[in-house]
Design a protein around this motif. Structure first.
Motif, PDB file in Angstrom:
ATOM      1  N   ILE A 187       0.873  -1.178   0.000  1.00 43.24           N
ATOM      2  CA  ILE A 187       0.000   0.000   0.000  1.00 43.24           C
ATOM      3  C   ILE A 187       0.905   1.222   0.000  1.00 43.24           C
ATOM      4  O   ILE A 187       1.667   1.449   0.953  1.00 43.24           O
ATOM      5  N   THR A 247      -4.771   3.556  -3.802  1.00 37.40           N
ATOM      6  CA  THR A 247      -6.045   4.109  -3.340  1.00 37.40           C
ATOM      7  C   THR A 247      -7.035   2.985  -2.995  1.00 37.40           C
ATOM      8  O   THR A 247      -6.855   1.828  -3.417  1.00 37.40           O
ATOM      9  N   LEU A 248      -8.073   3.377  -2.285  1.00 37.44           N
ATOM     10  CA  LEU A 248      -9.127   2.417  -1.928  1.00 37.44           C
ATOM     11  C   LEU A 248      -9.787   1.884  -3.199  1.00 37.44           C
ATOM     12  O   LEU A 248     -10.092   0.694  -3.304  1.00 37.44           O
ATOM     13  N   ASP A 249      -9.982   2.758  -4.188  1.00 33.46           N
ATOM     14  CA  ASP A 249     -10.601   2.336  -5.450  1.00 33.46           C
ATOM     15  C   ASP A 249      -9.780   1.253  -6.128  1.00 33.46           C
ATOM     16  O   ASP A 249     -10.324   0.286  -6.667  1.00 33.46           O
ATOM     17  N   ALA A 276      -7.849  -0.852  -4.668  1.00 31.18           N
ATOM     18  CA  ALA A 276      -8.011  -2.089  -3.879  1.00 31.18           C
ATOM     19  C   ALA A 276      -9.334  -2.771  -4.237  1.00 31.18           C
ATOM     20  O   ALA A 276      -9.404  -4.002  -4.373  1.00 31.18           O
ATOM     21  N   LYS A 277     -10.380  -1.975  -4.438  1.00 32.67           N
ATOM     22  CA  LYS A 277     -11.702  -2.534  -4.759  1.00 32.67           C
ATOM     23  C   LYS A 277     -11.683  -3.287  -6.086  1.00 32.67           C
ATOM     24  O   LYS A 277     -12.456  -4.218  -6.304  1.00 32.67           O
ATOM     25  N   LEU A 318      -6.056   5.839   5.805  1.00 29.95           N
ATOM     26  CA  LEU A 318      -6.266   5.270   4.474  1.00 29.95           C
ATOM     27  C   LEU A 318      -5.824   3.808   4.449  1.00 29.95           C
ATOM     28  O   LEU A 318      -6.500   2.945   3.874  1.00 29.95           O
ATOM     29  N   GLN A 336      -8.415   1.598   5.887  1.00 26.85           N
ATOM     30  CA  GLN A 336      -9.546   1.384   4.963  1.00 26.85           C
ATOM     31  C   GLN A 336      -9.176   0.369   3.879  1.00 26.85           C
ATOM     32  O   GLN A 336      -9.961  -0.523   3.543  1.00 26.85           O
ATOM     33  N   ILE A 337      -7.961   0.505   3.345  1.00 25.06           N
ATOM     34  CA  ILE A 337      -7.538  -0.415   2.272  1.00 25.06           C
ATOM     35  C   ILE A 337      -7.405  -1.835   2.819  1.00 25.06           C
ATOM     36  O   ILE A 337      -7.814  -2.807   2.180  1.00 25.06           O
ATOM     37  N   GLU A 374      -9.083  -3.191   5.246  1.00 27.57           N
ATOM     38  CA  GLU A 374     -10.442  -3.747   5.383  1.00 27.57           C
ATOM     39  C   GLU A 374     -10.955  -4.247   4.040  1.00 27.57           C
ATOM     40  O   GLU A 374     -11.583  -5.300   3.942  1.00 27.57           O
ATOM     41  N   GLU A 375     -10.667  -3.488   2.959  1.00 30.56           N
ATOM     42  CA  GLU A 375     -11.094  -3.886   1.618  1.00 30.56           C
ATOM     43  C   GLU A 375     -10.361  -5.161   1.177  1.00 30.56           C
ATOM     44  O   GLU A 375     -10.973  -6.075   0.626  1.00 30.56           O
TER      45      GLU A 375
END
Ligand code: SF4
Length: 272
Positions: free
Chosen positions: A115, A138-140, A142-143, A163, A166-167, A169-170
């Motif tokens: 990350i 970014t989180l996006d 990771a999604k 951040l 959050q990543i 968790e994703e």
């Protein structure tokens, strides 16, 4: 004159301080592989002392090369030694820990996720030691990842802690077996926590540090969550209009910002 409140943790971190001290105490000229720190004014000061950055081992002109706090892949260290160079390794121990943990994850069969910023020297150094890591910024991003048998994550040492949480968790949704290693350095956590404590209490924040400094940029981003904030490299960039009808100014600086620049900025704001 607005009241200036400095963040409890400000400026040089342990790793950068150590790298600068190692360069300064070397009695002869040397080359650093890349700018020693993300602060052009400090790099220039060191260059005047004969500690000159080069961007490639092939361009080294001195007999000693210093590896900066960001670290390098193992093959670069090997190549430097093969070239007969004296190597001063100033890789920050927190970065070395991230190298070691990512190798361990790969060894145990995990798809390694780093990350961080793909073009940052620290991340490139870690990537260079692994077979097929994936860098997620970014989180996006990771999604958009697919499913993996085993996922293991590390973070760039200077990442935004919230951040990364959050990543992480994703990422857990993309595997049955997940392992996250703690690699954000203590200095980063302390700088960011100090800013989160100070920024809500002041009218405006001034963040001092190199424009290419990742950790300074993240401090600036965090400040913006709370109100107006300006990222400057030097006192010359201060605009008196920022402080019109302002009572309190919060001051913070990235891990690669030397005290002398912070003091100049503080002095300049006091003069307004
Ligand atoms: S920010 Fe952290 S990892 Fe980077 S040099 Fe400083 S202490 Fe080391």
């Amino acid at each position: 004159m607005p009241k200036i409140i400095k963040a409890k943790v400000i400026g040089f971190c342990f790793g950068v301080k150590r790298a600068v001290e190692l360069a300064e105490k070397h009695p002869e000229r040397l080359n650093t592989l890349g700018p020693l720190i993300h602060n052009p004014q400090e790099v220039e000061r060191l260059a005047e002392q004969g500690k000159v950055p080069v961007d490639d081992l092939k361009k080294v002109t001195e007999s000693t090369v210093l590896i900066r706090a960001h670290g390098v892949p193992d093959f670069i260290l090997k190549r430097a030694k093969e070239l007969g160079l004296h190597v001063i390794n100033a890789t920050c121990p927190f970065v070395s820990k991230a190298h070691a943990l990512s190798k361990q994850l790969e060894k145990t069969g995990h798809q390694v996720i780093i990350i961080g910023e793909p073009n940052h020297a620290e991340v490139m150094g870690i990537v260079g030691n692994l077979t097929s890591p994936i860098v997620v910024k970014t989180l996006d991003e990771a999604k958009k990842l697919g499913q993996f048998n085993k996922l293991g994550a590390i973070a760039q040492t200077t990442s935004n802690t919230q951040l990364v949480d959050q990543i992480v968790e994703e990422l857990k949704k993309h595997t049955q077996e997940f392992k996250a290693m703690e690699t954000i350095c203590q200095a980063t956590e302390e700088h960011q926590a100090a800013v989160r404590e100070l920024a809500p209490k002041v009218d405006v924040m001034v963040v001092v540090g190199g424009k290419s400094s990742g950790n300074t940029t993240r401090l600036h981003q965090i400040c913006l969550e709370y109100g107006p904030a300006y990222h400057i490299e030097t006192a010359d960039e201060i605009n008196p209009a920022w402080f019109t009808n302002i009572n309190t100014v919060g001051l913070t600086a990235g891990a690669s910002t030397p005290d002398w620049i912070i003091n100049e900025v503080e002095g300049e704001i006091k003069n307004i």
